[in-house]
Write a protein that holds these residues in place. Sequence first.
Motif, PDB file in Angstrom:
ATOM      1  N   PRO A  70       0.807  -1.231   0.000  1.00  0.00           N
ATOM      2  CA  PRO A  70       0.000   0.000   0.000  1.00  0.00           C
ATOM      3  C   PRO A  70       0.838   1.278   0.000  1.00  0.00           C
ATOM      4  O   PRO A  70       0.449   2.270  -0.593  1.00  0.00           O
ATOM      5  CB  PRO A  70      -0.821  -0.106   1.289  1.00  0.00           C
ATOM      6  CG  PRO A  70      -0.817  -1.553   1.645  1.00  0.00           C
ATOM      7  CD  PRO A  70       0.468  -2.105   1.118  1.00  0.00           C
ATOM      8  N   ALA A  71       1.998   1.261   0.633  1.00  0.00           N
ATOM      9  CA  ALA A  71       2.836   2.461   0.650  1.00  0.00           C
ATOM     10  C   ALA A  71       3.337   2.789  -0.754  1.00  0.00           C
ATOM     11  O   ALA A  71       3.324   3.957  -1.177  1.00  0.00           O
ATOM     12  CB  ALA A  71       4.015   2.256   1.601  1.00  0.00           C
ATOM     13  N   ASN A  72       3.756   1.763  -1.472  1.00  0.00           N
ATOM     14  CA  ASN A  72       4.187   1.986  -2.850  1.00  0.00           C
ATOM     15  C   ASN A  72       3.023   2.421  -3.723  1.00  0.00           C
ATOM     16  O   ASN A  72       3.187   3.245  -4.627  1.00  0.00           O
ATOM     17  CB  ASN A  72       4.819   0.722  -3.420  1.00  0.00           C
ATOM     18  CG  ASN A  72       6.215   0.491  -2.906  1.00  0.00           C
ATOM     19  OD1 ASN A  72       6.854   1.411  -2.380  1.00  0.00           O
ATOM     20  ND2 ASN A  72       6.691  -0.725  -3.023  1.00  0.00           N
ATOM     21  N   SER A  73       1.841   1.875  -3.465  1.00  0.00           N
ATOM     22  CA  SER A  73       0.663   2.237  -4.250  1.00  0.00           C
ATOM     23  C   SER A  73       0.359   3.721  -4.107  1.00  0.00           C
ATOM     24  O   SER A  73       0.119   4.421  -5.091  1.00  0.00           O
ATOM     25  CB  SER A  73      -0.557   1.426  -3.807  1.00  0.00           C
ATOM     26  OG  SER A  73      -0.338   0.064  -4.018  1.00  0.00           O
ATOM     27  N   ALA A  74       0.356   4.219  -2.877  1.00  0.00           N
ATOM     28  CA  ALA A  74       0.069   5.636  -2.646  1.00  0.00           C
ATOM     29  C   ALA A  74       1.115   6.514  -3.320  1.00  0.00           C
ATOM     30  O   ALA A  74       0.785   7.540  -3.932  1.00  0.00           O
ATOM     31  CB  ALA A  74       0.011   5.909  -1.143  1.00  0.00           C
ATOM     32  N   HIS A  75       2.372   6.120  -3.215  1.00  0.00           N
ATOM     33  CA  HIS A  75       3.453   6.889  -3.827  1.00  0.00           C
ATOM     34  C   HIS A  75       3.313   6.928  -5.357  1.00  0.00           C
ATOM     35  O   HIS A  75       3.446   7.985  -5.984  1.00  0.00           O
ATOM     36  CB  HIS A  75       4.801   6.289  -3.423  1.00  0.00           C
ATOM     37  CG  HIS A  75       5.979   7.011  -4.001  1.00  0.00           C
ATOM     38  ND1 HIS A  75       6.331   8.281  -3.620  1.00  0.00           N
ATOM     39  CD2 HIS A  75       6.873   6.643  -4.956  1.00  0.00           C
ATOM     40  CE1 HIS A  75       7.391   8.667  -4.295  1.00  0.00           C
ATOM     41  NE2 HIS A  75       7.745   7.689  -5.116  1.00  0.00           N
ATOM     42  N   VAL A  76       3.031   5.769  -5.955  1.00  0.00           N
ATOM     43  CA  VAL A  76       2.884   5.695  -7.410  1.00  0.00           C
ATOM     44  C   VAL A  76       1.681   6.512  -7.872  1.00  0.00           C
ATOM     45  O   VAL A  76       1.758   7.247  -8.855  1.00  0.00           O
ATOM     46  CB  VAL A  76       2.783   4.225  -7.867  1.00  0.00           C
ATOM     47  CG1 VAL A  76       2.335   4.140  -9.313  1.00  0.00           C
ATOM     48  CG2 VAL A  76       4.108   3.527  -7.686  1.00  0.00           C
ATOM     49  N   PHE A  77       0.552   6.402  -7.149  1.00  0.00           N
ATOM     50  CA  PHE A  77      -0.635   7.169  -7.540  1.00  0.00           C
ATOM     51  C   PHE A  77      -0.397   8.670  -7.394  1.00  0.00           C
ATOM     52  O   PHE A  77      -0.915   9.466  -8.180  1.00  0.00           O
ATOM     53  CB  PHE A  77      -1.858   6.729  -6.742  1.00  0.00           C
ATOM     54  CG  PHE A  77      -2.389   5.392  -7.170  1.00  0.00           C
ATOM     55  CD1 PHE A  77      -2.578   5.109  -8.520  1.00  0.00           C
ATOM     56  CD2 PHE A  77      -2.689   4.415  -6.241  1.00  0.00           C
ATOM     57  CE1 PHE A  77      -3.066   3.879  -8.929  1.00  0.00           C
ATOM     58  CE2 PHE A  77      -3.169   3.186  -6.635  1.00  0.00           C
ATOM     59  CZ  PHE A  77      -3.360   2.905  -7.988  1.00  0.00           C
ATOM     60  N   LEU A  78       0.389   9.072  -6.409  1.00  0.00           N
ATOM     61  CA  LEU A  78       0.734  10.482  -6.249  1.00  0.00           C
ATOM     62  C   LEU A  78       1.559  10.966  -7.440  1.00  0.00           C
ATOM     63  O   LEU A  78       1.322  12.051  -7.989  1.00  0.00           O
ATOM     64  CB  LEU A  78       1.498  10.684  -4.937  1.00  0.00           C
ATOM     65  CG  LEU A  78       1.839  12.129  -4.584  1.00  0.00           C
ATOM     66  CD1 LEU A  78       0.564  12.916  -4.341  1.00  0.00           C
ATOM     67  CD2 LEU A  78       2.736  12.173  -3.359  1.00  0.00           C
ATOM     68  N   ILE A  79       2.530  10.153  -7.864  1.00  0.00           N
ATOM     69  CA  ILE A  79       3.344  10.513  -9.036  1.00  0.00           C
ATOM     70  C   ILE A  79       2.472  10.577 -10.291  1.00  0.00           C
ATOM     71  O   ILE A  79       2.575  11.524 -11.077  1.00  0.00           O
ATOM     72  CB  ILE A  79       4.510   9.518  -9.202  1.00  0.00           C
ATOM     73  CG1 ILE A  79       5.517   9.679  -8.065  1.00  0.00           C
ATOM     74  CG2 ILE A  79       5.194   9.714 -10.557  1.00  0.00           C
ATOM     75  CD1 ILE A  79       6.604   8.626  -8.035  1.00  0.00           C
ATOM     76  N   TYR A  80       1.600   9.581 -10.486  1.00  0.00           N
ATOM     77  CA  TYR A  80       0.709   9.586 -11.654  1.00  0.00           C
ATOM     78  C   TYR A  80      -0.186  10.825 -11.647  1.00  0.00           C
ATOM     79  O   TYR A  80      -0.388  11.469 -12.675  1.00  0.00           O
ATOM     80  CB  TYR A  80      -0.157   8.327 -11.678  1.00  0.00           C
ATOM     81  CG  TYR A  80       0.547   7.068 -12.131  1.00  0.00           C
ATOM     82  CD1 TYR A  80       1.846   7.085 -12.608  1.00  0.00           C
ATOM     83  CD2 TYR A  80      -0.102   5.850 -12.057  1.00  0.00           C
ATOM     84  CE1 TYR A  80       2.482   5.919 -13.005  1.00  0.00           C
ATOM     85  CE2 TYR A  80       0.532   4.676 -12.455  1.00  0.00           C
ATOM     86  CZ  TYR A  80       1.816   4.718 -12.928  1.00  0.00           C
ATOM     87  OH  TYR A  80       2.434   3.568 -13.327  1.00  0.00           O
ATOM     88  N   GLY A  81      -0.717  11.161 -10.478  1.00  0.00           N
ATOM     89  CA  GLY A  81      -1.571  12.347 -10.371  1.00  0.00           C
ATOM     90  C   GLY A  81      -0.821  13.616 -10.735  1.00  0.00           C
ATOM     91  O   GLY A  81      -1.346  14.486 -11.435  1.00  0.00           O
TER      92      GLY A  81
END
Length: 159
Positions: A70-81
Amino acid sequence: MTSNKSAGQRIRLPKIIYRPDLQSVRRRHLYAGISVVAWLVWLYLFVPLLTLVVWAFGVHRFDDYLLKSPANSAHVFLIYGAIIVAVGIAFLLWATYNLLRFRGKDRRATPDAVTASETAAYFGLQADQIGVLRTLQVVRVHHDETGAIIRIDPPSPIA
């Protein structure tokens, strides 16, 4: 009707004119539907190849990296956003620039209608022949080896 064009003179045949606005709404919708179906078939056939390519490049690790952490997911979604917002701002800036630069300037103009005399001169015919041809729905045009019109036959009656 015969041609006034000399046998040695080569005519330039026009490109095909694509005017969908002259088609009926039903025909345009039919062509749009056929196009959508063709694209869907193409995508359906292309997906297995795309899957093979991304698998070869290790994209099968996506679930290990993104979905199980989940930590990587949040980080990746933040970058995508952030990337999506940056691209959106770039598009808005470009649209604003074009709006300011081209506001009120319509550089596209409708071409002038071709007159019967211009058409006749181009094809080596008489203007009155063009007038008659414009009233017919179907004609058969015979050309010589250089592309010059040698004979025009009116439609034959249906037996």
